[in-house]
Design a protein around this motif. Structure first.
Motif, PDB file in Angstrom:
ATOM      1  N   CYS A 172      -4.665   6.755 -16.535  1.00 56.14           N
ATOM      2  CA  CYS A 172      -4.706   5.517 -16.199  1.00 56.14           C
ATOM      3  C   CYS A 172      -3.312   4.875 -16.814  1.00 56.14           C
ATOM      4  O   CYS A 172      -3.193   4.753 -17.746  1.00 56.14           O
ATOM      5  N   LEU A 180      -3.050  -0.558 -10.059  1.00 55.91           N
ATOM      6  CA  LEU A 180      -2.874   1.078 -10.910  1.00 55.91           C
ATOM      7  C   LEU A 180      -3.105   2.451 -10.410  1.00 55.91           C
ATOM      8  O   LEU A 180      -3.969   2.753  -9.402  1.00 55.91           O
ATOM      9  N   ALA A 182      -4.934   6.023 -11.110  1.00 54.09           N
ATOM     10  CA  ALA A 182      -6.312   6.732 -12.258  1.00 54.09           C
ATOM     11  C   ALA A 182      -6.291   7.764 -11.080  1.00 54.09           C
ATOM     12  O   ALA A 182      -6.879   8.200 -10.675  1.00 54.09           O
ATOM     13  N   VAL A 197      -6.675   0.070  -7.118  1.00 53.25           N
ATOM     14  CA  VAL A 197      -6.538   1.493  -7.931  1.00 53.25           C
ATOM     15  C   VAL A 197      -6.249   2.274  -6.722  1.00 53.25           C
ATOM     16  O   VAL A 197      -6.711   2.529  -6.067  1.00 53.25           O
ATOM     17  N   ALA A 208      -1.418  10.916 -14.222  1.00 52.46           N
ATOM     18  CA  ALA A 208      -2.149   9.942 -14.498  1.00 52.46           C
ATOM     19  C   ALA A 208      -0.961   8.808 -15.386  1.00 52.46           C
ATOM     20  O   ALA A 208      -0.900   7.406 -15.488  1.00 52.46           O
TER      21      ALA A 208
END
Length: 259
Positions: A172, A180, A182, A197, A208
């Motif tokens: 991540c 983010l 991830a 996310v 990632a």
């Protein structure tokens, strides 16, 4: 207002040593070609300067094959730096080697004195610094590091990534201060709070590890679905060739300390 975790003005990097061909590899993809690795590293320095960073370049350390990955033996913040204790025995001496560079640039340099912690397991967001437990970051080191971070004014959160994750930032990365990127397993684990996310497309988990810097997303080439996904969300994406770097279980964040 929380400080930005993706706005930087400076970076430290270290040129790869010839001994990098003997670097650590949890997955053996073959030894890197040293000349190609050096070209990838030079291109990395170039793009950091293009996105607005002043880059200090340290010389290679032949005694430490993995020393090009300066993110693991230290953390840096505007308030100061922290020398770490990498969890691989062959890397323990790297913190001492980078000490003088940090002393020259920071008024305050703290040192982890117990346990083990790799910088690749440390993810800073605007609201907290997440420390992932791994084969190279143990609970003793993570707890001691939490105390050092508090000394610099940062709130630490210790998390346990799913089994098989080498480093927290292997799976991540911050795209920007609100987003983010991830892998699905990290997203499903719900480790990082208060961020939007985005899940890496199937088959592109190695994408990632990227760098969000000054409004630009730097990522490895060869992951077209991830690149297109981020571009569709309005991000400016620039790709770099890092095939030799990735043979050493590493990615874009590993090669610099940024503040």
């Amino acid at each position: 207002m929380p400080a930005s975790a993706t706005t930087f003005t400076h970076a430290i990097v270290r040129r790869p040593a010839a001994s990098a061909i003997h670097g650590l590899r949890s997955v053996d993809r073959g030894a890197p070609d040293i000349d190609a690795l050096r070209r990838e590293h030079a291109a990395y320095i170039d793009i950091l300067t293009r996105v607005g960073l002043t880059v200090d370049v340290l010389g290679p350390l032949e005694a430490f094959p993995d020393s090009v990955f300066v993110e693991d033996p230290a953390l840096v913040f505007p308030e100061g730096a922290i020398l770490l204790r990498p969890g691989a025995a062959s890397r323990l001496g790297e913190a001492a080697e980078i000490r003088s560079a940090l002393d020259d640039r920071f008024g305050r340099v703290l040192a982890l004195e117990e346990g083990f912690a790799d910088g690749g397991d440390v993810l800073r967001t605007p609201d907290a610094v997440y420390i992932g437990l791994s084969a190279r970051t143990d609970e003793v080191g993570a707890t001691a590091l939490s105390g050092l971070l508090a000394t610099l004014g940062y709130r630490a959160v210790i998390v346990r990534p799913p089994d098989g994750v080498l480093h927290l930032k292997t799976a991540c990365s911050l795209v920007d201060d609100r987003t983010l990127l991830a892998t699905r397993e990290i997203a499903d684990a719900g480790l990082i709070a208060d961020l939007d996310v985005v899940i890496v497309p199937d088959g592109e988990d190695l994408a990632a590890n990227l760098l969000g810097i000054n409004g630009v997303v730097l990522m490895a080439d060869g992951f077209p679905q991830t690149s297109a996904l981020l571009a569709a969300r309005g991000h400016e994406v620039r790709t770099l060739t890092v095939g030799e770097v990735m043979k050493l279980d590493a990615g874009l964040s590993c090669m610099s300390l940024r503040w």
